[in-house]
Design a protein around this motif. Structure first.
Motif, PDB file in Angstrom:
ATOM      1  N   PRO A   1      -2.116   6.237   9.500  1.00  0.00           N
ATOM      2  CA  PRO A   1      -2.008   5.048   8.819  1.00  0.00           C
ATOM      3  C   PRO A   1      -2.635   4.961   7.477  1.00  0.00           C
ATOM      4  O   PRO A   1      -3.545   5.681   7.285  1.00  0.00           O
ATOM      5  CB  PRO A   1      -2.425   3.804   9.830  1.00  0.00           C
ATOM      6  CG  PRO A   1      -2.590   4.602  11.083  1.00  0.00           C
ATOM      7  CD  PRO A   1      -2.686   6.131  10.750  1.00  0.00           C
ATOM      8  N   ALA A   2      -2.391   4.046   6.530  1.00  0.00           N
ATOM      9  CA  ALA A   2      -2.894   3.965   5.151  1.00  0.00           C
ATOM     10  C   ALA A   2      -4.366   3.381   5.438  1.00  0.00           C
ATOM     11  O   ALA A   2      -4.688   2.384   6.187  1.00  0.00           O
ATOM     12  CB  ALA A   2      -2.079   2.966   4.285  1.00  0.00           C
ATOM     13  N   PRO A   3      -5.291   3.923   4.820  1.00  0.00           N
ATOM     14  CA  PRO A   3      -6.555   3.658   4.871  1.00  0.00           C
ATOM     15  C   PRO A   3      -6.799   2.455   4.103  1.00  0.00           C
ATOM     16  O   PRO A   3      -6.078   1.940   3.375  1.00  0.00           O
ATOM     17  CB  PRO A   3      -7.587   4.850   4.137  1.00  0.00           C
ATOM     18  CG  PRO A   3      -6.507   5.106   3.214  1.00  0.00           C
ATOM     19  CD  PRO A   3      -5.072   5.237   3.800  1.00  0.00           C
ATOM     20  N   LYS A   4      -8.080   1.694   4.462  1.00  0.00           N
ATOM     21  CA  LYS A   4      -8.395   0.348   3.844  1.00  0.00           C
ATOM     22  C   LYS A   4      -8.983   0.410   2.377  1.00  0.00           C
ATOM     23  O   LYS A   4      -8.803  -0.592   1.765  1.00  0.00           O
ATOM     24  CB  LYS A   4      -9.468  -0.304   4.618  1.00  0.00           C
ATOM     25  CG  LYS A   4      -9.160  -0.910   6.116  1.00  0.00           C
ATOM     26  CD  LYS A   4     -10.174  -1.402   6.755  1.00  0.00           C
ATOM     27  CE  LYS A   4      -9.886  -1.890   8.013  1.00  0.00           C
ATOM     28  NZ  LYS A   4     -10.897  -2.484   8.993  1.00  0.00           N
ATOM     29  N   PHE A   5      -9.448   1.735   2.049  1.00  0.00           N
ATOM     30  CA  PHE A   5      -9.666   1.694   0.766  1.00  0.00           C
ATOM     31  C   PHE A   5      -8.329   1.914  -0.109  1.00  0.00           C
ATOM     32  O   PHE A   5      -7.624   2.548   0.029  1.00  0.00           O
ATOM     33  CB  PHE A   5     -10.420   3.448   0.457  1.00  0.00           C
ATOM     34  CG  PHE A   5     -10.862   3.702  -0.718  1.00  0.00           C
ATOM     35  CD1 PHE A   5     -11.648   2.913  -1.603  1.00  0.00           C
ATOM     36  CD2 PHE A   5     -10.525   4.900  -1.375  1.00  0.00           C
ATOM     37  CE1 PHE A   5     -12.237   3.251  -2.763  1.00  0.00           C
ATOM     38  CE2 PHE A   5     -10.881   5.387  -2.759  1.00  0.00           C
ATOM     39  CZ  PHE A   5     -11.789   4.322  -3.363  1.00  0.00           C
ATOM     40  N   LYS A   6      -8.320   0.934  -1.310  1.00  0.00           N
ATOM     41  CA  LYS A   6      -7.099   0.498  -1.759  1.00  0.00           C
ATOM     42  C   LYS A   6      -6.614   1.527  -2.665  1.00  0.00           C
ATOM     43  O   LYS A   6      -5.298   1.916  -2.581  1.00  0.00           O
ATOM     44  CB  LYS A   6      -7.281  -0.654  -2.444  1.00  0.00           C
ATOM     45  CG  LYS A   6      -7.509  -1.764  -1.573  1.00  0.00           C
ATOM     46  CD  LYS A   6      -8.028  -3.115  -2.502  1.00  0.00           C
ATOM     47  CE  LYS A   6      -8.227  -4.366  -1.392  1.00  0.00           C
ATOM     48  NZ  LYS A   6      -8.794  -5.541  -2.215  1.00  0.00           N
TER      49      LYS A   6
END
Length: 423
Positions: free
Chosen positions: A126-131
Motif C-alpha cells: 500500500p502507499a505509505p503515509k509519507f506524502k
C-alpha cells in the motif's frame, strides 16, 4: 570549497538570453493536450495534501503544467498526466531539501529516500503515509503499466541515483567544478528525464544501444545543456536562500572570480556544450532501420524536453520574482537580499556585518520609584498636551458655572426646608 571565500556580490549582474543559445539546435513545441491533462493532475495533487493551502497555492503558481506541456509535447493525455505528476513530485521533493524543512539535514532526507525506495522495490505494498513517497507510488504504478521493461529498469535506477544525490546535496558543501558537474547531472534528475521521455512515447530501444559511447556522450551533453541554464536562472533565488549548490558558486570559488565573470564563464560553457552536442550527434552510428527510427523519435522528444525546460525557466514566478522577462537579451538582475530566517550550515554561516545582535532590555512594568512615576509628566508630548487639556477644562467649567450654582442652591434649600424626623 568554502563559501566564506566568495568575493562580495555586486548590486546586480547581467544574464544573457539562454534560449537563443540553445534554440537553433533544440526545437520548441507545446502539447495541445496540456490543459486537459492538468485538470486531473491538479486535483490528484490537491487530494494528496502535500502542502497546506497557502503553500500549495504558491507551489502550483509556478506553472509546472506548462513545464510538462513544453517538455513532453507529443505525449497523449494519459501519458502527459503521468508526466505532469512526475514533474510535481520531483520539484516538491527537491524543494524539501533545497529550501524546505529538510534543508541542510541529510539525515532527514535519507529517511525520506529510504521510504521512497521501498515504494520502488515493493510496488505491490500500500502507499505509505509519507506524502512524497505516496506520489511516487502512484507514478511508478502508471509508468509500469505501459513502459518497456528497459525503461522501467532505467527509471528505477535513475530515481535511486537522484534521491541519493539529494542526500549529498543536503550537506550544503561546495565540491570542485568537475565533481559538481557530475553531481549536478544526478541532482537535476537527468537520467529520470531520459526514462520519462521513453515512457511518454513508449519508445523501445535495446539495452546495449544505450551503452554505446556516442549515446553516453550525447546523454551527458544534453543533461548539461538542460542543467546549466537552470543554475544561471536560479542562482539569484538560491543565493538569497543560502543554497550554495549551484554551478555559478563553483566557478566563483574555483577560479576566484566575481559574480559577473562567473556568469559569463558558465554562459560560454553552455554555448560550447551545444556545439559539442551537435558534433556528437553527427557521429551517431546506425543500429539498423528499426532501432534508428526509435532513436530519431527519442532524440526529437529529448531535444523538445531540453528547450522546453530552458524556456520555462523564464517563468517570472519561479526565479525572477515577477520581473518582466519578455526581453531576455542582457537582462539586468538585481541581487536579491538574503532571507533572514534561512537555514545555513554551521560551516558556511557568516555575518554580513560583524556586530553583536542587539536586543531591547527588559523594563519593569511597575515601579515603586516616585521619580519614575513623575518622569512621564516631563516628556515632550506630555508637556504640550497637559496645558491644553487644563485650559479646555477651565473654559468648560466657566461656561457651565451658573448651572452648577443653581443646582447647588436648590439642593441646599431642600435640605434646610425638609421636616425633621420625630425624635
Amino acid at each position: 570549497m568554502n563559501v566564506a571565500n566568495l568575493r562580495p556580490f555586486p548590486a546586480h549582474f547581467v544574464l544573457q538570453d539562454l534560449t537563443a543559445i540553445t534554440g537553433p539546435v533544440f526545437e520548441l513545441k507545446k502539447n495541445a493536450r496540456q490543459e486537459e491533462a492538468y485538470r486531473y493532475v491538479k486535483q490528484w495533487f490537491k487530494d494528496l495534501q502535500v502542502y497546506p493551502e497557502p503553500e500549495e497555492r504558491r507551489f502550483l503558481s509556478h506553472a509546472f503544467d506548462l513545464y510538462a506541456g513544453l517538455s513532453f509535447p507529443d505525449a497523449d493525455v494519459q501519458h502527459l498526466e503521468t508526466c505532469i505528476s512526475f514533474v510535481l513530485w520531483a520539484f516538491s521533493f527537491d524543494d524539501l531539501s533545497d529550501e524546505g524543512e529538510y534543508q541542510s539535514k541529510p539525515e532527514r532526507v535519507q529517511v525520506g529516500v529510504d521510504i521512497s525506495m521501498e515504494v520502488l522495490n515493493n510496488p505491490e505494498l500500500p502507499a505509505p503515509k509519507f506524502k512524497y513517497a505516496a506520489m511516487l507510488h502512484d507514478i511508478w504504478r502508471r509508468v509500469r503499466s505501459t513502459a518497456s521493461p528497459g525503461a522501467c529498469n532505467r527509471f528505477k535506477k535513475a530515481v535511486e541515483s537522484w534521491m541519493n544525490s539529494q542526500v549529498e546535496q543536503a550537506g550544503n558543501t561546495v565540491p570542485s567544478l568537475d565533481e559538481f558537474i557530475n553531481l549536478r547531472r544526478r541532482t537535476t534528475g537527468g537520467e529520470m528525464v531520459e526514462a520519462m521521455v521513453e515512457y511518454s512515447l513508449d519508445i523501445t530501444v535495446p539495452e546495449h544501444v544505450w551503452d554505446h559511447p556516442i549515446l553516453v556522450g550525447l546523454s551527458k551533453a544534453a543533461i548539461d545543456i538542460m542543467t546549466w541554464p537552470n543554475d544561471l536562472c536560479s542562482f539569484n533565488k538560491e543565493q538569497s536562500d543560502n543554497d550554495s549548490q549551484n554551478l555559478v558558486f563553483c566557478v566563483m570559488l574555483e577560479r576566484d572570480v566575481g559574480l559577473q565573470h562567473a556568469v559569463d564563464i558558465v554562459t560560454t560553457m553552455l554555448a560550447d556544450r551545444v556545439k559539442e552536442y551537435v558534433k556528437l550527434k553527427a557521429q551517431l552510428p546506425s543500429f539498423g532501420e528499426e532501432v534508428d527510427s526509435e532513436l530519431r523519435r527519442y532524440f526529437i522528444a529529448f531535444e523538445h524536453y531540453v528547450q522546453g525546460v530552458i524556456v520555462w525557466l523564464y517563468n517570472p514566478s519561479r526565479y525572477f520574482r515577477g520581473m518582466d522577462v519578455t526581453n531576455k537579451k542582457a537582462m539586468i538582475m538585481p541581487i536579491y537580499p538574503r532571507a533572514e530566517d534561512a537555514v545555513v550550515s554551521a560551516a558556511t554561516r557568516t555575518r554580513a556585518v560583524n556586530k553583536p545582535i542587539r536586543t531591547r532590555p527588559k523594563t519593569r512594568r511597575y515601579s515603586n520609584d516616585f521619580g519614575s512615576f513623575l518622569r512621564p509628566l516631563f516628556t515632550p508630548m506630555y508637556c504640550f498636551s497637559f496645558p491644553l487639556i487644563l485650559t479646555l477644562y477651565i473654559a468648560y467649567s466657566l461656561v457651565h458655572l451658573p448651572s452648577f450654582l443653581a443646582c447647588f442652591a436648590a439642593c441646599d434649600s431642600f435640605l434646610y426646608s425638609a421636616p425633621l424626623p420625630p425624635s
